[in-house]
Write an enzyme that holds these catalytic residues in place. Sequence first.
Site, PDB file in Angstrom:
ATOM      1  CB  SER A 163       6.230  89.355  15.450  1.00 48.41           C
ATOM      2  OG  SER A 163       5.205  88.597  15.949  1.00 48.41           O
TER       3      SER A 163
ATOM      4  CB  CYS B  70     -14.584  66.137  37.639  1.00 43.24           C
ATOM      5  SG  CYS B  70     -14.224  66.833  36.088  1.00 43.24           S
TER       6      CYS B  70
ATOM      7  CG  ASN C 116       6.472  86.217  26.562  1.00 43.97           C
ATOM      8  OD1 ASN C 116       6.104  86.438  25.273  1.00 43.97           O
ATOM      9  ND2 ASN C 116       7.464  87.033  26.883  1.00 43.97           N
ATOM     10  CB  VAL C 117       2.290  81.140  28.129  1.00 41.41           C
ATOM     11  CG1 VAL C 117       0.972  81.947  27.241  1.00 41.41           C
ATOM     12  CG2 VAL C 117       3.022  80.432  27.463  1.00 41.41           C
TER      13      VAL C 117
ATOM     14  CG  HIS D 274      -1.380  85.387  24.328  1.00 41.55           C
ATOM     15  ND1 HIS D 274      -0.498  85.687  23.666  1.00 41.55           N
ATOM     16  CD2 HIS D 274      -2.551  86.328  24.009  1.00 41.55           C
ATOM     17  CE1 HIS D 274      -0.997  86.751  22.602  1.00 41.55           C
ATOM     18  NE2 HIS D 274      -2.229  86.810  22.892  1.00 41.55           N
TER      19      HIS D 274
HETATM   20  C1  BJW Z   1      13.933  89.802  19.951  1.00 38.94           C
HETATM   21  C2  BJW Z   1      14.956  89.063  20.639  1.00 38.94           C
HETATM   22  C3  BJW Z   1      15.874  89.533  21.321  1.00 38.94           C
HETATM   23  C4  BJW Z   1      13.853  87.800  18.938  1.00 38.94           C
HETATM   24  N1  BJW Z   1      15.550  90.667  21.772  1.00 38.94           N
HETATM   25  N2  BJW Z   1      13.484  91.007  20.365  1.00 38.94           N
HETATM   26  C5  BJW Z   1     -10.755  84.135  14.584  1.00 38.94           C
HETATM   27  C6  BJW Z   1      -9.731  84.712  14.381  1.00 38.94           C
HETATM   28  C7  BJW Z   1      -9.227  85.831  15.071  1.00 38.94           C
HETATM   29  C8  BJW Z   1      -9.542  86.201  16.397  1.00 38.94           C
HETATM   30  C9  BJW Z   1     -10.763  85.373  16.784  1.00 38.94           C
HETATM   31  C10 BJW Z   1     -11.091  84.458  16.106  1.00 38.94           C
HETATM   32  N3  BJW Z   1     -12.001  83.873  16.829  1.00 38.94           N
HETATM   33  C11 BJW Z   1     -12.224  84.464  17.738  1.00 38.94           C
HETATM   34  C12 BJW Z   1     -11.186  85.287  18.151  1.00 38.94           C
HETATM   35  C13 BJW Z   1     -11.115  86.102  19.347  1.00 38.94           C
HETATM   36  C14 BJW Z   1      -9.885  86.946  19.507  1.00 38.94           C
HETATM   37  C15 BJW Z   1     -10.026  87.892  20.703  1.00 38.94           C
HETATM   38  O1  BJW Z   1      -9.668  87.465  21.752  1.00 38.94           O
HETATM   39  N4  BJW Z   1     -10.848  89.108  20.701  1.00 38.94           N
HETATM   40  C16 BJW Z   1     -10.780  89.875  21.748  1.00 38.94           C
HETATM   41  C17 BJW Z   1     -10.958  91.437  21.246  1.00 38.94           C
HETATM   42  C18 BJW Z   1     -12.053  89.675  22.639  1.00 38.94           C
HETATM   43  N5  BJW Z   1      -8.834  86.155  19.820  1.00 38.94           N
HETATM   44  C19 BJW Z   1      -7.730  86.494  19.186  1.00 38.94           C
HETATM   45  O2  BJW Z   1      -7.724  87.630  18.550  1.00 38.94           O
HETATM   46  C20 BJW Z   1      -6.683  85.417  19.064  1.00 38.94           C
HETATM   47  N6  BJW Z   1      -5.927  85.509  17.956  1.00 38.94           N
HETATM   48  C21 BJW Z   1      -5.907  85.166  16.946  1.00 38.94           C
HETATM   49  O3  BJW Z   1      -6.557  83.986  16.804  1.00 38.94           O
HETATM   50  O4  BJW Z   1      -5.131  85.575  15.913  1.00 38.94           O
HETATM   51  C22 BJW Z   1      -5.279  85.202  14.654  1.00 38.94           C
HETATM   52  C23 BJW Z   1      -4.166  85.607  13.685  1.00 38.94           C
HETATM   53  C24 BJW Z   1      -2.732  85.329  13.963  1.00 38.94           C
HETATM   54  C25 BJW Z   1      -1.820  86.167  13.469  1.00 38.94           C
HETATM   55  C26 BJW Z   1      -2.213  86.942  12.297  1.00 38.94           C
HETATM   56  C27 BJW Z   1      -3.441  87.135  12.358  1.00 38.94           C
HETATM   57  C28 BJW Z   1      -4.463  86.607  12.822  1.00 38.94           C
HETATM   58  C29 BJW Z   1      -5.765  85.402  20.434  1.00 38.94           C
HETATM   59  C30 BJW Z   1      -4.316  85.322  20.272  1.00 38.94           C
HETATM   60  C31 BJW Z   1      -3.747  84.090  20.845  1.00 38.94           C
HETATM   61  C32 BJW Z   1      -2.430  83.917  20.529  1.00 38.94           C
HETATM   62  N7  BJW Z   1      -2.238  82.648  20.953  1.00 38.94           N
HETATM   63  C33 BJW Z   1      -0.523  82.355  20.995  1.00 38.94           C
HETATM   64  C34 BJW Z   1      -0.135  80.907  21.662  1.00 38.94           C
HETATM   65  C35 BJW Z   1      -0.309  81.097  23.270  1.00 38.94           C
HETATM   66  C36 BJW Z   1      -0.307  79.754  23.486  1.00 38.94           C
HETATM   67  C37 BJW Z   1       1.079  79.003  23.802  1.00 38.94           C
HETATM   68  O5  BJW Z   1       2.095  79.879  23.903  1.00 38.94           O
HETATM   69  O6  BJW Z   1       1.217  77.944  23.673  1.00 38.94           O
HETATM   70  O7  BJW Z   1       0.163  83.355  21.806  1.00 38.94           O
HETATM   71  S1  BJW Z   1       0.146  82.289  19.342  1.00 38.94           S
HETATM   72  C38 BJW Z   1       1.741  83.052  19.571  1.00 38.94           C
HETATM   73  O8  BJW Z   1       1.784  84.299  18.969  1.00 38.94           O
HETATM   74  C39 BJW Z   1       1.641  83.361  21.305  1.00 38.94           C
HETATM   75  C40 BJW Z   1       2.327  84.702  21.219  1.00 38.94           C
HETATM   76  O9  BJW Z   1       1.887  85.300  22.596  1.00 38.94           O
HETATM   77  C41 BJW Z   1       1.761  85.365  20.249  1.00 38.94           C
HETATM   78  C42 BJW Z   1       2.729  86.482  19.776  1.00 38.94           C
HETATM   79  O10 BJW Z   1       3.837  86.362  19.420  1.00 38.94           O
HETATM   80  P1  BJW Z   1       5.195  86.918  19.668  1.00 38.94           P
HETATM   81  O11 BJW Z   1       5.249  87.123  21.218  1.00 38.94           O
HETATM   82  O12 BJW Z   1       5.175  88.658  18.999  1.00 38.94           O
HETATM   83  O13 BJW Z   1       6.471  86.248  19.069  1.00 38.94           O
HETATM   84  P2  BJW Z   1       7.137  86.210  17.813  1.00 38.94           P
HETATM   85  O14 BJW Z   1       7.709  84.853  17.793  1.00 38.94           O
HETATM   86  O15 BJW Z   1       6.101  86.393  16.789  1.00 38.94           O
HETATM   87  O16 BJW Z   1       8.005  87.494  17.821  1.00 38.94           O
HETATM   88  C43 BJW Z   1       9.015  87.383  18.608  1.00 38.94           C
HETATM   89  C44 BJW Z   1       9.576  88.785  18.428  1.00 38.94           C
HETATM   90  O17 BJW Z   1      10.922  89.003  19.025  1.00 38.94           O
HETATM   91  C45 BJW Z   1      10.370  89.072  17.030  1.00 38.94           C
HETATM   92  O18 BJW Z   1       9.909  90.289  16.385  1.00 38.94           O
HETATM   93  C46 BJW Z   1      11.776  89.045  16.966  1.00 38.94           C
HETATM   94  O19 BJW Z   1      12.582  89.835  16.092  1.00 38.94           O
HETATM   95  C47 BJW Z   1      12.007  89.587  18.245  1.00 38.94           C
HETATM   96  N8  BJW Z   1      13.290  89.028  18.991  1.00 38.94           N
HETATM   97  N9  BJW Z   1      14.857  87.819  19.722  1.00 38.94           N
HETATM   98  C48 BJW Z   1      14.557  91.533  21.302  1.00 38.94           C
HETATM   99  N10 BJW Z   1      17.021  88.607  21.821  1.00 38.94           N
END
Ligand code: BJW
Length: 226
Positions: free
Chosen positions: A169, A130, A82-83, A99
Amino acid sequence: MTGAGISAESGVPTFRGENGLWRRYRAEELATPRAFRDNPTLVWEWYDWRRGLIAECEPNAAHRALAEMETHGEDFTLITQNVDGLHQRAGSTRMLELHGSIWRVRCTQEGTTWDNYEVPLSRVPPTCDCGGLLRPDVVWFGESLDPNVLRAAYAAAERCDLMLVVGTSAVVPPAASLTSIARHAGAYLVEVNVQETPLSAYADEVILGPAAKELPSLWARLKNSL
Ligand code: BJW
């Protein structure tokens, strides 16, 4: 490890699922370097709107339970995707923000970062002294995570005995891989979510329910056994 679901009961929308819309837009449309290149004003308007929404939200009982947990464990790490900054506002300090933070900006020219809590922003898109364009200091789709933060998260996953996976998720790499690292290293995996995810099949326990209810009661049980 936490995801957007832990902040859902504070009023912060999640990314995916029925309520996964952030003001008409999906994260996949605007949380990308390309969207920012094409239309920085639109992307900043979206972030400005989100910052305003988050500023109105308070940490909930799940954030507070994790903040309390860290004061009891010798080796506790909170890994969050989370951000929104709600974990810090609940009192967590031993944390890794995979993130980035919506409350930090980065100069696209100089690469410098600093905290910025202005809501709403006085100028959209904001610029640096800048002259360079500022961007939110968050990790967009396809961007790399901060290698130091990621390394620390991998290390924490490798040495943990118990991993709680709350409100994610579990589909976005590389965060999603931390659970399998922990599992292969022998950790006991507990998932807390309102629904099943790809992780549920190999978690040791799946607690289906809202985090703000389930996490405090799980913590109460754990605390008694310490
Ligand atoms: C409840 C509830 C309640 C509801 N109680 N539960 C090209 C492709 C891939 C990677 C690269 C690429 N080029 C370069 C890369 C590099 C790579 C990297 O860093 N590699 C290292 C090893 C060096 N970069 C990445 O991997 C990036 N990932 C990426 O591009 O992935 C592509 C992809 C996506 C999806 C599938 C497959 C591939 C880095 C990740 C960047 C993520 N950025 C975001 C945006 C952040 C900025 C912003 O907020 O503005 O991050 S996307 C978004 O998803 C956000 C979240 O942190 C992230 C995860 O989501 P999260 O937290 O799981 O939320 P939801 O909504 O999905 O789920 C909520 C859950 O809660 C659900 O399960 C509900 O059931 C539950 N829930 N209410 C308990 N009350």
